[in-house]
Design a protein around this motif. Sequence first.
Motif, mmCIF file in Angstrom:
data_model
loop_
_atom_site.group_PDB
_atom_site.id
_atom_site.type_symbol
_atom_site.label_atom_id
_atom_site.label_comp_id
_atom_site.label_asym_id
_atom_site.label_seq_id
_atom_site.Cartn_x
_atom_site.Cartn_y
_atom_site.Cartn_z
ATOM 1 N N GLN A 7 -26.433 28.070 -10.272
ATOM 2 C CA GLN A 7 -27.532 27.644 -11.141
ATOM 3 C C GLN A 7 -28.830 28.330 -10.739
ATOM 4 O OE1 GLN A 7 -27.097 23.349 -10.721
ATOM 5 N NE2 GLN A 7 -27.175 23.199 -12.944
ATOM 6 N N ASN A 42 -27.161 19.551 -15.064
ATOM 7 C CA ASN A 42 -27.668 20.796 -15.631
ATOM 8 C C ASN A 42 -29.160 20.936 -15.358
ATOM 9 O OD1 ASN A 42 -25.119 21.180 -16.690
ATOM 10 N ND2 ASN A 42 -25.686 20.647 -18.766
ATOM 11 N N TYR A 44 -32.718 22.052 -16.909
ATOM 12 C CA TYR A 44 -33.329 22.149 -18.220
ATOM 13 C C TYR A 44 -34.578 23.004 -18.076
ATOM 14 C CZ TYR A 44 -35.646 20.820 -22.531
ATOM 15 O OH TYR A 44 -36.278 20.857 -23.733
ATOM 16 N N PHE A 53 -33.542 25.787 -22.764
ATOM 17 C CA PHE A 53 -32.260 26.240 -22.244
ATOM 18 C C PHE A 53 -31.715 25.202 -21.284
ATOM 19 C CE2 PHE A 53 -34.860 29.911 -23.141
ATOM 20 C CZ PHE A 53 -34.009 30.776 -23.798
ATOM 21 N N GLU A 54 -30.384 25.139 -21.186
ATOM 22 C CA GLU A 54 -29.727 24.335 -20.173
ATOM 23 C C GLU A 54 -28.854 25.260 -19.346
ATOM 24 O OE1 GLU A 54 -28.398 20.113 -20.637
ATOM 25 O OE2 GLU A 54 -28.432 20.762 -22.735
ATOM 26 N N ILE A 55 -29.013 25.191 -18.023
ATOM 27 C CA ILE A 55 -28.218 26.011 -17.111
ATOM 28 C C ILE A 55 -27.175 25.105 -16.476
ATOM 29 C CG2 ILE A 55 -28.232 27.526 -15.111
ATOM 30 C CD1 ILE A 55 -31.199 28.099 -15.731
ATOM 31 N N LYS A 56 -25.921 25.419 -16.720
ATOM 32 C CA LYS A 56 -24.813 24.605 -16.229
ATOM 33 C C LYS A 56 -24.553 24.885 -14.743
ATOM 34 C CE LYS A 56 -22.887 24.527 -20.758
ATOM 35 N NZ LYS A 56 -21.774 24.141 -21.536
ATOM 36 N N GLY A 60 -24.098 29.617 -16.105
ATOM 37 C CA GLY A 60 -24.288 30.044 -17.478
ATOM 38 C C GLY A 60 -25.333 29.183 -18.170
ATOM 39 N N TYR A 61 -25.984 29.746 -19.158
ATOM 40 C CA TYR A 61 -26.986 28.963 -19.873
ATOM 41 C C TYR A 61 -26.827 29.096 -21.373
ATOM 42 C CZ TYR A 61 -29.516 33.452 -19.722
ATOM 43 O OH TYR A 61 -29.882 34.778 -19.802
ATOM 44 N N GLU A 62 -27.312 28.071 -22.050
ATOM 45 C CA GLU A 62 -27.274 28.007 -23.519
ATOM 46 C C GLU A 62 -28.660 27.716 -24.039
ATOM 47 O OE1 GLU A 62 -24.556 24.967 -24.645
ATOM 48 O OE2 GLU A 62 -22.841 25.963 -23.777
ATOM 49 N N ALA A 63 -28.964 28.304 -25.178
ATOM 50 C CA ALA A 63 -30.265 28.034 -25.826
ATOM 51 C C ALA A 63 -30.150 26.815 -26.695
ATOM 52 C CB ALA A 63 -30.687 29.227 -26.660
#
Length: 63
Positions: A7, A42, A44, A53-56, A60-63
Amino acid sequence: MEPTDKQAQGLYRLCYRLTNVIYPGWQYRSVEIVRTDERTGNLYVLAGDNLDFEIKPTGGYEA
């Protein structure tokens, strides 16, 4: 709760991409806040006016 090593690396990559103009047409974005979601683990990230974004834990991250 501490972020995982992956992370922390994902956060570094994301912040680098947001705050440096590395792609043509990409605009600089400020990183406003970084918080840990205690429920999911996660990270944030709130950037600029309307990007989030959230970083797992895997990095990995998602918008």
